[in-house]
Design an enzyme around this catalytic site. Structure first.
Site, mmCIF file in Angstrom:
data_model
loop_
_atom_site.group_PDB
_atom_site.id
_atom_site.type_symbol
_atom_site.label_atom_id
_atom_site.label_comp_id
_atom_site.label_asym_id
_atom_site.label_seq_id
_atom_site.Cartn_x
_atom_site.Cartn_y
_atom_site.Cartn_z
ATOM 1 N N LYS A 226 0.877 -1.159 0.000
ATOM 2 C CA LYS A 226 0.000 0.000 0.000
ATOM 3 C C LYS A 226 0.918 1.212 0.000
ATOM 4 O O LYS A 226 1.531 1.552 1.008
ATOM 5 C CB LYS A 226 -0.925 -0.028 1.228
ATOM 6 C CG LYS A 226 -2.002 1.067 1.228
ATOM 7 C CD LYS A 226 -1.479 2.344 1.844
ATOM 8 C CE LYS A 226 -2.533 3.429 1.869
ATOM 9 N NZ LYS A 226 -1.981 4.760 2.218
ATOM 10 N N SER B 62 3.029 6.800 12.120
ATOM 11 C CA SER B 62 2.813 7.360 13.451
ATOM 12 C C SER B 62 2.573 6.262 14.485
ATOM 13 O O SER B 62 2.142 5.154 14.154
ATOM 14 C CB SER B 62 1.615 8.312 13.436
ATOM 15 O OG SER B 62 0.409 7.595 13.271
ATOM 16 N N CYS C 197 12.497 9.463 10.694
ATOM 17 C CA CYS C 197 12.386 8.970 12.067
ATOM 18 C C CYS C 197 13.740 8.844 12.737
ATOM 19 O O CYS C 197 13.809 8.624 13.944
ATOM 20 C CB CYS C 197 11.648 7.634 12.104
ATOM 21 S SG CYS C 197 12.506 6.297 11.262
ATOM 22 N N GLU D 90 7.116 14.259 18.620
ATOM 23 C CA GLU D 90 7.704 14.275 17.283
ATOM 24 C C GLU D 90 7.101 15.413 16.463
ATOM 25 O O GLU D 90 5.878 15.493 16.315
ATOM 26 C CB GLU D 90 7.464 12.949 16.572
ATOM 27 C CG GLU D 90 8.161 12.862 15.225
ATOM 28 C CD GLU D 90 7.944 11.529 14.535
ATOM 29 O OE1 GLU D 90 8.918 10.768 14.380
ATOM 30 O OE2 GLU D 90 6.791 11.248 14.151
#
Length: 510
Positions: free
Chosen positions: A184, A237, A292, A393
């Site tokens: 995806k 997330s 990240c 974050e």
């Protein structure tokens, strides 16, 4: 030369890649793809239907039996073909990353390069999948352990690395191990993945081994419960990662969920100021902070804090902010207008919390690209441990500076964070470097290395709320994730034993 985006660019409606060919979606719903450098829509990708997602899974399921039986050496040969095609198409793929994501040219080239690195690692699959054996595990009994593929795997990719994550971390090792794959692609940045899917076809991979769909979260939910999906890799997330982990695991699937981070660096007083500042600049603002393993927070000893901050500011002011595909650009735009607003909101929150803004990138303008999604280098100093801006974050070009009294104080600040992807120490002191390595919560540790991402032969080992699952991506962990162990115990009777009427309760085990 590649054409400049947005100037005479023809709007394109993308197609899914299912069973070895590009397929038009029956859905009328589309998602806009922007060029962040100019702030304009350049393509649209279909929000494909749930049935179309299922058709991609069916194509992968149908391809699996034949692909599983393909010897690992033959699979490796196709991966070598793929490796060569990526190298031949490096410039086009780099431009695609620049165009849809906004990474500066060198960063985009590295994005594709890291995907290539994982393909090259996967080329060693005959060795990587080798099992173990022991002759005479018991008298006259031999035991062999094999590693086998499981079936269809799925990947749910983020928007921040259009090549490296979907076509590096996810797809190559899964198919190298003999599985088939349904990806995806990220809704904002699917173009590069769709281009690279076609390279698998061109490299000789059978139809259905690699499939790519574009859809919303609603349709992607199918992948978490579909009975033919054996495992799921997710990057994104923490809130969504927890949902993916719990839902897919509840449905009996293996899961890797790589989630948020707030990586910190501890800077001790003996660190060389200029070189440390340069490392922090690269780590905090590279890829516009949208990674990240970025370094958005620095904990520095009070004695050198003012000098370090001043040096980082000086180096930031030398950098060029501009469109991604200009090779002179050091800092490109963030990926979307919504994300730009999210980052700007966090900067405002930090100031409200009491942080001192020493470099403000909120009103940056790039001549000729005024509609682009630009945020300049931003530095918030005197960020207290209690401030959310230093704990959450932000995922943008924002550096938070915390001040500490010394090693113990600084380490305590860092380990208080709920995330633990990476952690860094800048020092010339070997004792403190070793202490830090042992006591930090960070899963990937840098000693004078601002982005401590290991090369693909090692695992990507995030900790705490940065990762949910048992086996990480990259390295040996990834091989174990994409395969199952099977042990075979065998014995062969001699003439005398063939006549025996008595068999031990522990036949073969002792």
């Amino acid at each position: 030369m590649l054409p400049c985006a947005g100037r005479g660019f023809v709007m394109e409606r993308l197609r899914m890649f299912i069973n070895g060919q590009y397929v038009e979606s029956k859905s009328d719903a589309c998602m806009d793809i922007y060029d962040p450098s100019i702030g304009e829509v350049i393509a649209r990708t279909p929000r494909c239907t749930e049935e179309e997602v299922k058709s991609a899974v069916e194509a992968a399921r149908a391809a699996y039996p034949g692909w599983k039986r393909t010897p690992p050496g033959q699979r490796a040969q196709l991966l070598f073909n793929l490796r060569n095609l990526i190298k031949e198409n490096l410039e086009e793929l780099t431009y695609s990353v620049c165009l849809e994501n906004g990474k500066a040219w060198g960063e985009a080239e590295g994005d594709v390069g890291k995907a290539l690195e994982m393909v090259e690692f996967a080329c060693g699959i005959p060795t990587l999948m080798k099992g173990e054996s022991l002759m005479n595990a018991s008298r006259g009994v031999d035991t062999t352990e094999y590693r086998e593929p499981l079936g269809v795997f799925a990947g749910i990719a983020p928007w921040n690395f259009p090549a490296m994550i979907p076509m590096g971390w996810m797809t190559p090792l899964a198919v190298a191990c003999g599985n088939t794959y349904v990806l995806k692609a990220a809704s904002f940045t699917p173009m590069t993945s769709l281009k690279m899917a076609k390279l698998y076809k061109d490299a000789g991979f059978p139809d259905g081994v690699v499939n790519v769909v574009t859809c919303s979260r609603k349709e992607a939910e199918t992948l978490l419960s579909h009975p033919d999906i054996r495992g799921v890799t997710f990057v994104g997330s923490t809130s969504v990662g927890l949902h993916v982990y719990s839902t897919a695991a509840k449905n009996g699937k293996r899961v890797q969920a790589l989630c948020e981070a707030k990586n910190h660096a501890l800077v001790l007083r003996d660190a060389p100021i200029t070189r440390t500042a340069a490392g922090i600049l690269n780590s905090a603002f590279g890829c516009a902070g949208e990674r990240c393993m970025a370094l958005p927070c620095v904990v520095v000893e009070e004695e050198i804090a003012d000098r370090l901050v001043a040096e980082i500011v000086r180096l930031c002011k030398k950098q060029v902010i501009g469109p991604a595909y200009d090779k002179n650009t050091n800092l490109g735009p963030v990926a979307t207008a919504e994300h730009r607003d999210f980052v700007l909101e966090w900067i405002g929150k930090g100031i409200e919390e009491g942080a001192e803004i020493v470099l403000d990138g909120r009103n940056v303008k790039v001549e000729g690209y005024e509609k682009g999604f630009y945020i300049g280098h931003t530095i918030l100093d005197h960020v207290a441990p209690s401030m959310q801006v230093g704990q959450s974050e932000i995922f943008g070009p924002v550096l938070c500076v915390k001040r500490c009294k010394g090693f113990e104080d600084g380490l305590e600040m860092m380990n208080a964070n709920p995330f633990a992807n990476g952690s860094v120490i800048y020092t010339q002191n070997g004792f403190y470097a070793r202490e830090f390595t042992e006591r930090t919560d960070g899963g990937m540790v840098g000693i004078n290395v601002g982005i401590p991402v290991p090369i693909g032969v090692f695992s990507f080992t995030g900790h705490k709320r940065s990762f949910f699952g048992d086996l990480h991506c990259h390295g040996r962990d990834a091989i174990r994730f994409f395969t199952d162990a099977k042990t075979v115990t065998s014995r062969w009777f001699d003439e005398e034993e063939m006549k025996s009427e008595k068999v031990s309760t522990w036949d073969g085990a002792v």
